[in-house]
Scaffold this motif. Structure first.
Motif, mmCIF file in Angstrom:
data_model
loop_
_atom_site.group_PDB
_atom_site.id
_atom_site.type_symbol
_atom_site.label_atom_id
_atom_site.label_comp_id
_atom_site.label_asym_id
_atom_site.label_seq_id
_atom_site.Cartn_x
_atom_site.Cartn_y
_atom_site.Cartn_z
ATOM 1 N N ALA A 185 0.698 -1.160 -0.011
ATOM 2 C CA ALA A 185 0.093 -0.050 -0.173
ATOM 3 C C ALA A 185 0.879 1.250 0.158
ATOM 4 N N TYR A 186 2.127 1.333 -0.078
ATOM 5 C CA TYR A 186 2.876 2.328 0.082
ATOM 6 C C TYR A 186 2.533 3.480 -0.756
ATOM 7 N N ARG A 187 2.232 3.117 -2.028
ATOM 8 C CA ARG A 187 2.130 4.039 -2.959
ATOM 9 C C ARG A 187 0.719 4.295 -3.528
ATOM 10 N N ASN B 84 -6.759 2.740 2.159
ATOM 11 C CA ASN B 84 -8.175 2.403 2.590
ATOM 12 C C ASN B 84 -8.447 1.051 2.691
ATOM 13 N N GLU B 85 -8.268 0.111 1.899
ATOM 14 C CA GLU B 85 -8.264 -1.307 1.960
ATOM 15 C C GLU B 85 -7.749 -1.938 3.205
ATOM 16 N N ILE B 86 -6.441 -1.564 3.851
ATOM 17 C CA ILE B 86 -5.895 -1.857 4.910
ATOM 18 C C ILE B 86 -6.775 -1.379 6.035
ATOM 19 N N ALA B 87 -7.262 -0.022 5.738
ATOM 20 C CA ALA B 87 -7.982 0.579 7.154
ATOM 21 C C ALA B 87 -9.421 -0.229 6.937
ATOM 22 N N GLN B 88 -9.984 -0.564 6.116
ATOM 23 C CA GLN B 88 -11.160 -1.552 6.249
ATOM 24 C C GLN B 88 -11.019 -3.004 6.785
ATOM 25 N N ALA B 89 -9.699 -3.481 6.321
ATOM 26 C CA ALA B 89 -9.510 -4.854 6.889
ATOM 27 C C ALA B 89 -9.315 -4.855 8.350
#
Length: 448
Positions: A243-245, A251-256
């Protein structure tokens, strides 16, 4: 023969006996696999050079790399990663051989000392004395190690899994393809439910790095529950690379994270990222943990938990100290989002974020880059100064922050930006103008 070998390896051969290697009497005829290819002497700590699959004594191969070489001594192949993995069964077999033939080996460090020194290959491995041999399977035999992983006894299976895990992470593509070809993915997934946590951890490491076996973000985050330092580092590294770039992936990480329970992950990441905590994590791993906290800020409903979890000061700390331009941009946007929260604004101002945002304005920092698109599909053409101005606009609702902005020369900088900066006109009218008006109003002056 020995003389020519010494000349080939330069200073490594003549000084080997001074570094604790045991000379082997020719009459005892030690097995060839017990001898270090560099020194031709009995190894006291055999390790696998993971990238090439060659076996050496740890001290001699480390000396080889420290002398400036970046190749495998036996094959001449250029080595990108100097990752070494201890071969515990072989080390135990050598110890037993030395004991039978009255050969004195230099005392080894304890496993606890290995862990303190940062040797990640010692995590979650069995006692070396439990597995003297890997049922005759060579460390070069990937197919044999894969079979042993599911059919051997627990100690040997765990040792095989660790070697394969190190190869899957640090080895060449050819090694990874062979592991994928011979490894039973279904058996690995069953190991995730094993009653022994050590098997769960090693199975997880293999699944993380096997080609074609990509895990979802939620599946990777679930692996943090094992609280295993090496596995945690692996997971965080992959999250960073994923997700770095890309803002959408953040947002996907935040949702997970929200789906798994934001509060618990914030507490764990905050402990890892805090530089004042006494733990063994390297600086880059701390930054990975801070990056996870940054991703959480990209989900509006999770920002309040960053505030209540006392993670704001950590984000400001990394905003001030990181030398990675990309990570700093991620932090700028995350803290800008937090500035929209009243409770967070107070904490952000108290931690000195005002000057950090001001430092990203072109009139105050001529080195800042604000005209070019920095990342693919991330912020689009939104500029660094625009992000900083948005944050300062929200922070200016705080009395102390307004006073700090006025006394730090922000008003002249805003005037220059409104005339010359290529910040979008919409942003100028929505943020730059109102911020300047707020700071120049008489009631904006802070009264102690």
């Amino acid at each position: 023969m020995e003389k020519s070998r010494s000349s080939k390896w330069g200073k490594l051969g003549p000084t080997a006996s001074q570094r604790g290697f045991a000379l082997v009497d020719e009459a005892k005829e030690a097995p060839k696999e017990y001898l270090c290819p560099i020194t031709l002497q009995l190894m006291k700590d055999p390790v696998l050079l993971v990238e090439t699959g060659q076996v050496y004594d740890r001290e001699s191969i480390e000396a080889w790399f420290k002398s400036g070489h970046n190749t495998d001594p036996s094959t001449g192949v250029k080595v990108r990663h100097q990752r070494l993995s201890t071969i515990y069964p072989l080390r135990s077999a050598i110890q037993q051989f030395a004991k039978q033939h009255n050969i004195e080996l230099e005392p080894e460090e304890s496993e606890e000392e290995d862990v303190k020194s940062g040797d990640s290959s010692t995590w979650d491995v069995p006692n070396p004395l439990e597995c003297l041999v890997l049922q005759g399977v060579s460390v070069y035999d990937i197919k044999g190690l894969c079979k042993l992983m599911v059919s051997g006894d627990s100690a040997e299976a765990l040792a095989a899994m660790q070697l394969l895990g190190d190869m899957a992470r640090h080895g060449e593509k050819r090694q990874k393809r062979r592991i994928t070809q011979h490894c039973s993915i279904d058996q690995l997934k069953k190991k995730l439910n094993d009653t022994d946590t050590r098997f769960q951890v090693q199975a997880a490491r293999l699944l993380l790095y096997l080609p074609g076996e990509d895990m979802t973000m939620g599946q990777m985050l679930k692996l943090l529950k094992y609280a295993n330092p090496q596995l945690t580092e692996d997971v965080l590294l992959l999250i960073w690379q994923h997700a770095y770039r890309h803002r959408s992936r953040m947002n996907e990480i935040a949702q997970a994270i929200h789906d798994l329970g934001t509060g618990e992950i914030i507490t764990y990441m905050k402990t890892m990222a805090d530089p004042t905590q006494n733990n063994d994590y390297a600086d880059e791993v701390r930054a990975y943990a801070a990056f996870v906290l940054t991703c959480i800020c990209y989900r509006p409903r999770s920002r309040s938990q960053i505030v209540s979890g006392n993670a704001v000061s950590l984000l400001v700390h990394y905003l001030a100290t990181t030398t990675d331009v990309g990570f700093r941009l991620c932090l700028l946007k995350a803290v800008q989002y937090l500035c929209e929260d009243r409770a967070a604004r107070e904490l952000i101002q108290q931690n000195g974020a005002v000057r950090h945002f001001m430092n990203h304005l072109p009139p105050l920092n001529r080195q800042v880059l604000y005209t070019a698109r920095v990342f693919n599909d991330w912020f689009a053409w939104v500029t660094v100064p625009e992000t900083a101005v948005k944050a300062l606009y929200h922070l200016s609702k705080n009395d102390r922050a307004r006073y700090e902005m006025r006394t730090s020369g922000l008003v002249p900088a805003l005037r220059e930006m409104s005339r010359t900066s290529n910040i979008p006109e919409k942003a100028k009218s929505k943020y730059v103008g109102p911020l300047m008006a707020r700071l120049t109003a008489s009631q904006s002056c802070f009264v102690n």
